[in-house]
Design an enzyme around this catalytic site. Sequence first.
Site, PDB file in Angstrom:
ATOM      1  N   HIS A 141      43.340  42.697  39.672  1.00  0.00           N
ATOM      2  CA  HIS A 141      42.765  43.554  40.715  1.00  0.00           C
ATOM      3  C   HIS A 141      42.959  45.027  40.341  1.00  0.00           C
ATOM      4  O   HIS A 141      42.016  45.832  40.416  1.00  0.00           O
ATOM      5  CB  HIS A 141      43.433  43.237  42.056  1.00  0.00           C
ATOM      6  CG  HIS A 141      43.112  44.189  43.152  1.00  0.00           C
ATOM      7  ND1 HIS A 141      42.247  43.891  44.179  1.00  0.00           N
ATOM      8  CD2 HIS A 141      43.561  45.452  43.410  1.00  0.00           C
ATOM      9  CE1 HIS A 141      42.165  44.918  45.000  1.00  0.00           C
ATOM     10  NE2 HIS A 141      42.958  45.873  44.565  1.00  0.00           N
ATOM     11  N   GLU A 142      44.165  45.373  39.942  1.00  0.00           N
ATOM     12  CA  GLU A 142      44.450  46.771  39.614  1.00  0.00           C
ATOM     13  C   GLU A 142      43.720  47.219  38.349  1.00  0.00           C
ATOM     14  O   GLU A 142      43.236  48.354  38.267  1.00  0.00           O
ATOM     15  CB  GLU A 142      45.961  46.970  39.454  1.00  0.00           C
ATOM     16  CG  GLU A 142      46.762  46.714  40.720  1.00  0.00           C
ATOM     17  CD  GLU A 142      46.303  47.554  41.899  1.00  0.00           C
ATOM     18  OE1 GLU A 142      45.810  48.682  41.675  1.00  0.00           O
ATOM     19  OE2 GLU A 142      46.424  47.086  43.040  1.00  0.00           O
ATOM     20  N   HIS A 145      40.260  48.395  39.020  1.00  0.00           N
ATOM     21  CA  HIS A 145      40.166  49.790  39.456  1.00  0.00           C
ATOM     22  C   HIS A 145      40.079  50.721  38.246  1.00  0.00           C
ATOM     23  O   HIS A 145      39.325  51.697  38.244  1.00  0.00           O
ATOM     24  CB  HIS A 145      41.381  50.169  40.298  1.00  0.00           C
ATOM     25  CG  HIS A 145      41.362  49.619  41.689  1.00  0.00           C
ATOM     26  ND1 HIS A 145      40.255  49.693  42.501  1.00  0.00           N
ATOM     27  CD2 HIS A 145      42.326  48.995  42.429  1.00  0.00           C
ATOM     28  CE1 HIS A 145      40.532  49.134  43.674  1.00  0.00           C
ATOM     29  NE2 HIS A 145      41.775  48.705  43.649  1.00  0.00           N
ATOM     30  N   GLU A 217      38.037  48.166  47.305  1.00  0.00           N
ATOM     31  CA  GLU A 217      39.073  47.128  47.320  1.00  0.00           C
ATOM     32  C   GLU A 217      38.439  45.740  47.304  1.00  0.00           C
ATOM     33  O   GLU A 217      38.913  44.840  46.602  1.00  0.00           O
ATOM     34  CB  GLU A 217      39.974  47.302  48.544  1.00  0.00           C
ATOM     35  CG  GLU A 217      40.835  48.548  48.531  1.00  0.00           C
ATOM     36  CD  GLU A 217      41.775  48.604  47.339  1.00  0.00           C
ATOM     37  OE1 GLU A 217      42.195  47.528  46.853  1.00  0.00           O
ATOM     38  OE2 GLU A 217      42.082  49.719  46.882  1.00  0.00           O
TER      39      GLU A 217
END
Length: 302
Positions: A141-142, A145, A217
């Site tokens: 997930h990070e 980004h 997100e």
Amino acid sequence: MARTRFPADRGLASRMVATMFLLGLLYVVFVAVIIAIGTSAIIALFLAGGLLVVQYFTSDRIALAAVGGKVVSAEQEPELHAVVDRLCAMADMPKPRVAIADADMPNAFATGRSQDHSVICVTTGMLRRLDEPELEAVLAHELSHVAHRDVAVMTIASFLGLAAALVVRFAFYAGLFGGIGRRNQQGPPVVLVIMLVSSVVYGISFLLTRALSRYRELSADRAAAVITGRPSTLAAALVKVSGEMSKIPTRDLRSAEPLNAFFFTPALANGFSLSSLFSTHPPLQRRLDQLARIEAESGPAT
């Protein structure tokens, strides 16, 4: 963004472009009003621009300093580095620096203006609570980004709100000491006009950047689910981290709230707060519902 195996998100890209366009248009109107009024508050706009440049080029160091994060080597944290190495190979992207923050609050974040100038940070509380597959899902997930340059986009998007806030403060103190508080021949005092316009601009830019933050997100959740092939694992990590967050002392949560835009899950204390009203993240259930749909569409993991 640089090419990686993280799936392109046209919805995120279009929202980024639309938000930037609207903020740019709002900025032009804002500057035009300030210049028309003829006030020295234009200095605040240049100050905001300077702060933006500093924030853009030092966002990784600022974020690490705020949480007490320390960059660790592969020799110091071989297991954590192994997970990041595996994900970067899967995503075909440069490996960011890896850091750990000594904090019981379970969380993680990524920051940096580009893939070559990025860092991914995990708290010790997160490392203690998650097993390796869950940690991998969170780090995916990070890394999404980083791949989508979310931090750079959000830094630039936040400029107008910062500028408006500085103009309000500048106008207030200048008016307080008689600098721009004089009344025009017709109409209200200049300082009141500036504060009103700046407050409206700040409110609009705040809502636009919060809406973009919530969507990014969801986009990062989707990308992590696709790259790992295990949406249910990310959902399990979300549930576990959100549940454990309630056990963290309220004082610690409130001190971490200014960094919510970076975090995997927001640090929200019980009771009223602006963060709970205008969250940087979508509701937990919405994130879980999206992951459940992805799981159903892709079938069980093999």
